[in-house]
Design a protein around this motif. Structure first.
Motif, PDB file in Angstrom:
ATOM      1  N   ASP B  91       0.834  -1.214   0.000  1.00  0.00           N
ATOM      2  CA  ASP B  91       0.000   0.000   0.000  1.00  0.00           C
ATOM      3  C   ASP B  91       0.863   1.257   0.000  1.00  0.00           C
ATOM      4  O   ASP B  91       0.508   2.254  -0.617  1.00  0.00           O
ATOM      5  CB  ASP B  91      -1.015  -0.003   1.157  1.00  0.00           C
ATOM      6  CG  ASP B  91      -0.385  -0.342   2.500  1.00  0.00           C
ATOM      7  OD1 ASP B  91       0.838  -0.539   2.537  1.00  0.00           O
ATOM      8  OD2 ASP B  91      -1.109  -0.401   3.495  1.00  0.00           O
ATOM      9  N   GLU B  92       2.041   1.164   0.658  1.00  0.00           N
ATOM     10  CA  GLU B  92       2.945   2.310   0.625  1.00  0.00           C
ATOM     11  C   GLU B  92       3.450   2.550  -0.798  1.00  0.00           C
ATOM     12  O   GLU B  92       3.670   3.682  -1.197  1.00  0.00           O
ATOM     13  CB  GLU B  92       4.140   2.071   1.557  1.00  0.00           C
ATOM     14  CG  GLU B  92       3.828   2.227   3.024  1.00  0.00           C
ATOM     15  CD  GLU B  92       3.457   3.655   3.405  1.00  0.00           C
ATOM     16  OE1 GLU B  92       4.029   4.596   2.836  1.00  0.00           O
ATOM     17  OE2 GLU B  92       2.572   3.828   4.249  1.00  0.00           O
ATOM     18  N   THR B  94       1.853   2.084  -3.594  1.00  0.00           N
ATOM     19  CA  THR B  94       0.834   2.840  -4.324  1.00  0.00           C
ATOM     20  C   THR B  94       0.944   4.320  -3.987  1.00  0.00           C
ATOM     21  O   THR B  94       0.929   5.182  -4.863  1.00  0.00           O
ATOM     22  CB  THR B  94      -0.577   2.348  -3.926  1.00  0.00           C
ATOM     23  OG1 THR B  94      -0.649   0.949  -4.139  1.00  0.00           O
ATOM     24  CG2 THR B  94      -1.649   3.037  -4.748  1.00  0.00           C
ATOM     25  N   ARG B  95       1.068   4.603  -2.707  1.00  0.00           N
ATOM     26  CA  ARG B  95       1.120   5.999  -2.276  1.00  0.00           C
ATOM     27  C   ARG B  95       2.395   6.683  -2.740  1.00  0.00           C
ATOM     28  O   ARG B  95       2.389   7.852  -3.122  1.00  0.00           O
ATOM     29  CB  ARG B  95       1.030   6.077  -0.751  1.00  0.00           C
ATOM     30  CG  ARG B  95      -0.276   5.554  -0.202  1.00  0.00           C
ATOM     31  CD  ARG B  95      -0.283   5.606   1.299  1.00  0.00           C
ATOM     32  NE  ARG B  95      -0.264   6.972   1.755  1.00  0.00           N
ATOM     33  CZ  ARG B  95       0.249   7.348   2.928  1.00  0.00           C
ATOM     34  NH1 ARG B  95       0.792   6.468   3.728  1.00  0.00           N
ATOM     35  NH2 ARG B  95       0.221   8.590   3.296  1.00  0.00           N
ATOM     36  N   THR B  96       3.514   5.943  -2.694  1.00  0.00           N
ATOM     37  CA  THR B  96       4.775   6.533  -3.124  1.00  0.00           C
ATOM     38  C   THR B  96       4.721   6.893  -4.606  1.00  0.00           C
ATOM     39  O   THR B  96       5.140   7.984  -5.001  1.00  0.00           O
ATOM     40  CB  THR B  96       5.927   5.535  -2.869  1.00  0.00           C
ATOM     41  OG1 THR B  96       5.822   5.060  -1.537  1.00  0.00           O
ATOM     42  CG2 THR B  96       7.256   6.190  -3.056  1.00  0.00           C
ATOM     43  N   THR B  98       2.048   7.542  -6.357  1.00  0.00           N
ATOM     44  CA  THR B  98       1.152   8.687  -6.513  1.00  0.00           C
ATOM     45  C   THR B  98       1.848   9.982  -6.111  1.00  0.00           C
ATOM     46  O   THR B  98       1.722  11.004  -6.769  1.00  0.00           O
ATOM     47  CB  THR B  98      -0.096   8.507  -5.621  1.00  0.00           C
ATOM     48  OG1 THR B  98      -0.593   7.199  -5.805  1.00  0.00           O
ATOM     49  CG2 THR B  98      -1.170   9.501  -5.987  1.00  0.00           C
ATOM     50  N   LYS B  99       2.589   9.907  -5.018  1.00  0.00           N
ATOM     51  CA  LYS B  99       3.295  11.109  -4.547  1.00  0.00           C
ATOM     52  C   LYS B  99       4.304  11.584  -5.585  1.00  0.00           C
ATOM     53  O   LYS B  99       4.387  12.774  -5.894  1.00  0.00           O
ATOM     54  CB  LYS B  99       4.011  10.802  -3.234  1.00  0.00           C
ATOM     55  CG  LYS B  99       4.816  11.963  -2.721  1.00  0.00           C
ATOM     56  CD  LYS B  99       5.698  11.587  -1.536  1.00  0.00           C
ATOM     57  CE  LYS B  99       6.786  12.615  -1.351  1.00  0.00           C
ATOM     58  NZ  LYS B  99       8.050  12.285  -1.991  1.00  0.00           N
ATOM     59  N   THR B 102       2.170  13.170  -8.490  1.00  0.00           N
ATOM     60  CA  THR B 102       1.403  14.391  -8.253  1.00  0.00           C
ATOM     61  C   THR B 102       2.194  15.471  -7.528  1.00  0.00           C
ATOM     62  O   THR B 102       2.040  16.645  -7.819  1.00  0.00           O
ATOM     63  CB  THR B 102       0.132  14.091  -7.437  1.00  0.00           C
ATOM     64  OG1 THR B 102       0.515  13.451  -6.234  1.00  0.00           O
ATOM     65  CG2 THR B 102      -0.816  13.206  -8.193  1.00  0.00           C
ATOM     66  N   PHE B 119       3.462  -4.423  -8.547  1.00  0.00           N
ATOM     67  CA  PHE B 119       2.032  -4.614  -8.833  1.00  0.00           C
ATOM     68  C   PHE B 119       1.213  -3.449  -8.290  1.00  0.00           C
ATOM     69  O   PHE B 119       0.287  -2.960  -8.927  1.00  0.00           O
ATOM     70  CB  PHE B 119       1.520  -5.896  -8.173  1.00  0.00           C
ATOM     71  CG  PHE B 119       1.594  -7.099  -9.063  1.00  0.00           C
ATOM     72  CD1 PHE B 119       0.986  -7.086 -10.311  1.00  0.00           C
ATOM     73  CD2 PHE B 119       2.259  -8.243  -8.656  1.00  0.00           C
ATOM     74  CE1 PHE B 119       1.050  -8.198 -11.130  1.00  0.00           C
ATOM     75  CE2 PHE B 119       2.325  -9.354  -9.479  1.00  0.00           C
ATOM     76  CZ  PHE B 119       1.720  -9.338 -10.717  1.00  0.00           C
ATOM     77  N   GLU B 123      -1.193   0.130 -11.519  1.00  0.00           N
ATOM     78  CA  GLU B 123      -2.443   0.817 -11.828  1.00  0.00           C
ATOM     79  C   GLU B 123      -2.303   2.334 -11.733  1.00  0.00           C
ATOM     80  O   GLU B 123      -2.981   3.070 -12.437  1.00  0.00           O
ATOM     81  CB  GLU B 123      -3.564   0.331 -10.900  1.00  0.00           C
ATOM     82  CG  GLU B 123      -4.079  -1.051 -11.254  1.00  0.00           C
ATOM     83  CD  GLU B 123      -4.582  -1.147 -12.696  1.00  0.00           C
ATOM     84  OE1 GLU B 123      -5.237  -0.199 -13.163  1.00  0.00           O
ATOM     85  OE2 GLU B 123      -4.295  -2.163 -13.354  1.00  0.00           O
ATOM     86  N   VAL B 124      -1.429   2.784 -10.834  1.00  0.00           N
ATOM     87  CA  VAL B 124      -1.201   4.226 -10.712  1.00  0.00           C
ATOM     88  C   VAL B 124      -0.627   4.744 -12.028  1.00  0.00           C
ATOM     89  O   VAL B 124      -1.087   5.753 -12.579  1.00  0.00           O
ATOM     90  CB  VAL B 124      -0.232   4.532  -9.549  1.00  0.00           C
ATOM     91  CG1 VAL B 124      -0.020   6.028  -9.420  1.00  0.00           C
ATOM     92  CG2 VAL B 124      -0.778   3.981  -8.253  1.00  0.00           C
ATOM     93  N   ASN B 127      -3.349   4.679 -14.742  1.00  0.00           N
ATOM     94  CA  ASN B 127      -4.370   5.715 -14.585  1.00  0.00           C
ATOM     95  C   ASN B 127      -3.839   7.112 -14.864  1.00  0.00           C
ATOM     96  O   ASN B 127      -4.530   7.937 -15.449  1.00  0.00           O
ATOM     97  CB  ASN B 127      -4.940   5.684 -13.155  1.00  0.00           C
ATOM     98  CG  ASN B 127      -5.797   4.460 -12.924  1.00  0.00           C
ATOM     99  OD1 ASN B 127      -6.108   3.739 -13.877  1.00  0.00           O
ATOM    100  ND2 ASN B 127      -6.159   4.211 -11.688  1.00  0.00           N
ATOM    101  N   LYS B 128      -2.618   7.348 -14.405  1.00  0.00           N
ATOM    102  CA  LYS B 128      -2.046   8.694 -14.569  1.00  0.00           C
ATOM    103  C   LYS B 128      -1.373   8.853 -15.921  1.00  0.00           C
ATOM    104  O   LYS B 128      -0.848   9.916 -16.221  1.00  0.00           O
ATOM    105  CB  LYS B 128      -1.028   8.949 -13.459  1.00  0.00           C
ATOM    106  CG  LYS B 128      -1.622   8.984 -12.089  1.00  0.00           C
ATOM    107  CD  LYS B 128      -2.189  10.342 -11.790  1.00  0.00           C
ATOM    108  CE  LYS B 128      -2.961  10.280 -10.507  1.00  0.00           C
ATOM    109  NZ  LYS B 128      -3.808  11.438 -10.330  1.00  0.00           N
TER     110      LYS B 128
END
Lengths: 316, 393
Positions: B91-92, B94-96, B98-99, B102, B119, B123-124, B127-128
């Protein structure tokens, strides 16, 4: 359900509206939404564990197990079987609650350290079941779960969790749970069915842990057994203990502080765990009962003639 | 009393944070606007379970960045690497990712080092619509989702895939070692290990070999003697242990102590300097691994890289470092061919990578965004990896 309760809800809804407006106006970017969702998931986990550990006094360290049930069951429902997310969410919560019930009866006759070890073992068993089941992807876990969770889901999830748990705690049942924590023998002598209240605490706690699991599974695209090992259980326990056992507001504040801390230490990986751990140590030395341990925040908002059984809630 | 206690606490926290702030802020390159730099976001495992992989990879990436910049950059722009730690958690990760997209507004994502964390970022990137190149995630499904039969448009990799490694070592056992019987000993909690075991089994059996037993262990196990005793009585010629160095080192050590002399084989998960310390030099004799490159390779390109790496970090680069290095050059190459930092153009250019000359060999990406490239088989002799043979795809 008095006036104060509805004021609390109203303030929460205003907070929700403001954040939603900021998201819609693209002032808050995805990174902030990520952090908000992470905060929400952690708050639900911590608040539900607090019901078991803090209010009922049952030392449980298997919370990640309940979370994984919610995550896996909801993901199987939506990804493998193609049902809608609300149904998956509900099934995830219920499955976790049933697991809480199943684990509850045989182990709740145990006390203290013995219960801790039994719940730890339970969490690991669940993880190993996922690990060795190829239907749910084995060690790789389930990937390609659609992102459904958003700010609205997570906000109302947190709101429901906090309101329900806070109301349980302020009710007759809550008093009974606290009496179990304080002294089991005395509680039993007063005619309280100790096992029943322990099981209720476990079932409700597990239900919300399942909810947190379902939300996180449908936000972070994938789940794997390693995400739900006992380190995750300890992480949740640390939120609760740091915030203050038996204080909902404290738990929420502790969770927010630690989650944000972990996020913003991302840029300095060498020091991340050092600073994180040091803050834990210092808090435990100077605030042994947690940040808000033994402090009832609602007291600050009450003036002289406030009703004594007010179901005040705190904004998440 | 209370006052002084509080005072101590506050001072302690303040000193700690100021001291750490001084040591902590190590950003790579200057943080200027995107105008004159090409920003690469590295989402890596810098702490947590596989921190050794992420850290090593970042070293390779940084070395490549410095070389490219000192040679004038790409299209007149400098490369800038922004690294962020995903703590080896999904989960980190995914956030990393995204960070990095963005907050840091990176043009290309790199990472993560292992498949599970990659994995979580796939998706990030999709999507982006930011091209993402993982240097070392070997799981078959990363670039092409076999379950949904769908290509992940924005995701690429610089390494060969799991099923290829298992096949290479099965061929090597059957053809070069002339083995007829093999035992498979898998890390049951690792998908990587299971993947390698599966492809080894099917290839070895199709070559007429026989798998006499399939055993398994779990990550973090320390005592393997019970299973090894059983394996000893079966007397296989080859033991296939496609795990990570931590457990493999102990398995090799305990097997040799029990008098098992059979060849023990594995994949790139063995490749870490710690393996020799855990297993012991002489115990590693008669063990073979497939890997992405060898530091023994006389190729001048490899020699040049190893000398540069040694000069900067004072250690021999492992496969993670090499793949990080190659991946950075692949990105630079794609940006150069794209002629701009337009995400779509970089994506197209990456997909069209043909005969790219990397340290790990010539790389061409196939229609699944997977590189077609050679693997090397290495043999441990007195604790040193020595080149045995090169296997073309």
């Amino acid at each position: 359900m008095n006036k104060r309760f509805f004021i609390g809800i109203a303030i929460s809804l205003v907070f929700y509206g403001v954040v939603q407006a900021l998201i819609s106006g693209e002032i808050l970017n995805d990174f902030y939404i990520d952090t908000l969702v992470m905060l929400g998931v952690n708050i639900i986990l911590a608040v539900s564990l607090n019901l078991i550990n803090g209010f009922t006094g049952q030392f449980s360290i298997g919370h990640a197990g309940f979370m994984s049930i919610g995550a896996y069951v909801s993901a199987i429902m939506t990804t493998n079987l193609g049902y809608s997310f609300p149904l998956g969410l509900l099934c995830g919560c219920l499955a976790a609650a049933v697991a809480g019930l199943i684990i509850g009866f045989p182990t709740l006759r145990l006390k203290g350290d013995y219960l801790a070890i039994a719940t730890l073992g339970f969490g690991e068993i669940i993880r190993i079941v996922w690990l060795n089941n190829d239907y749910v992807g084995g060690a790789a876990g389930l990937n390609g779960i659609e992102r459904v969770t958003n700010w609205s889901w997570i906000f109302f999830g947190v709101l429901v969790a906090v309101v329900v748990i806070q109301n349980i705690v302020k009710s007759t049942h809550g008093r009974a749970m606290i009496s179990v924590r304080e002294n089991e023998i005395a509680a039993e002598a007063m005619g309280i069915n100790v096992t029943k209240y322990k099981v209720i605490a476990f079932v409700v706690g597990a239900f919300f842990a399942g909810m947190a699991g379902a939300f996180s599974a449908h936000y972070f695209y994938g789940i794997a057994p390693t995400s739900y090992n006992f380190m995750k259980s300890f992480e949740i326990l640390v939120f609760v203990v740091l915030g203050g056992l038996g204080s909902t507001a404290g738990t929420i504040i502790g969770t927010i502080l630690l989650t944000l801390l972990f996020t913003y230490l991302q840029d300095i990986p060498e020091w991340r765990m050092v600073i994180y751990s040091m803050i834990l140590i210092l808090t435990m030395i100077f605030r042994p009962k947690g940040l808000l341990g033994n402090v009832d925040v609602t007291k600050f908002f009450k003036k002289g003639g406030a009703s004594k059984n007010g179901g005040t809630t705190t904004t998440p | 009393m209370m006052m002084s206690k509080k005072f101590i606490a506050v001072t302690a926290v303040l000193t700690a944070t100021t001291a750490l702030a001084g040591c902590g802020s190590k950003s790579t390159g200057s943080s200027s606007s995107n105008g004159d730099t090409i920003k690469i976001g590295a989402n890596l495992e810098l702490t947590g379970a596989v921190a050794a992989f992420g850290t090593s990879q970042l070293n390779g990436i940084k070395l490549a960045m410095e070389e490219i910049n000192s040679a004038g950059g790409v299209n007149g722009k400098k490369l800038e690497v922004v690294s962020a730690d995903n703590a080896s958690k999904k989960d980190e990760s995914t956030r990393t990712a995204t960070k990095l997209i963005t907050e840091d507004k990176v043009d290309v994502l790199m990472g993560a080092a292992i498949s599970g964390d990659t994995f979580a970022a796939v998706e990030v990137a999709n999507n982006k619509k930011i091209p993402m190149l993982t240097p070392s995630a070997t799981n078959d499904d990363i670039t092409f989702d076999h379950k949904k039969n769908k290509l992940n448009d924005y995701v690429f990799r610089a390494c060969f895939i799991d099923s290829f490694q298992g096949k290479v070592m099965a061929d090597f056992s059957a053809d070069n070692l002339k083995a007829k019987n093999a035992v498979i000993y898998t890390d049951n909690s690792s998908d990587y290990s299971k993947g390698l075991a599966k492809s080894f089994k099917s290839e070895f059996e199709s070559k007429g070999g026989k798998i006499v037993a399939e055993e398994s262990y779990q990550t973090k196990d320390t005592d393997f003697k019970a299973v090894l005793t059983r394996i000893k009585t079966l007397n296989p010629e080859v033991i296939w242990v496609p795990g990570y160095y931590e457990e493999v080192g102990k398995i090799v050590k305990q097997a040799r102590e029990m008098g098992i002399t059979a060849a023990i084989e594995g994949g790139d998960g063995w490749d870490a300097p710690q393996l020799v310390d855990i297993a012991g030099k002489e115990n590693l004799n008669n063990t073979f691994i497939s890997n992405h490159y060898t530091s023994e390779d006389p190729d001048p390109k490899v020699r040049k890289f190893i000398d540069a790496f040694k000069a900067k970090y004072n250690t021999v680069p492992d496969a993670m470092a090499v793949l990080g290095y190659d991946a950075t050059y692949m990105v630079a190459d794609a940006v150069k061919r794209a002629g701009s930092t337009d995400k779509e153009k970089i994506k197209e250019a990456l997909a069209n990578t043909k005969n790219f000359e990397g340290v790990t060999g010539k790389i061409s990406l196939d229609k699944n965004h997977d590189p077609v490239k050679a693997a090397v088989v290495l043999e441990y002799k007195d604790g040193k990896q020595t080149f045995n043979t090169k296997v073309q795809p």
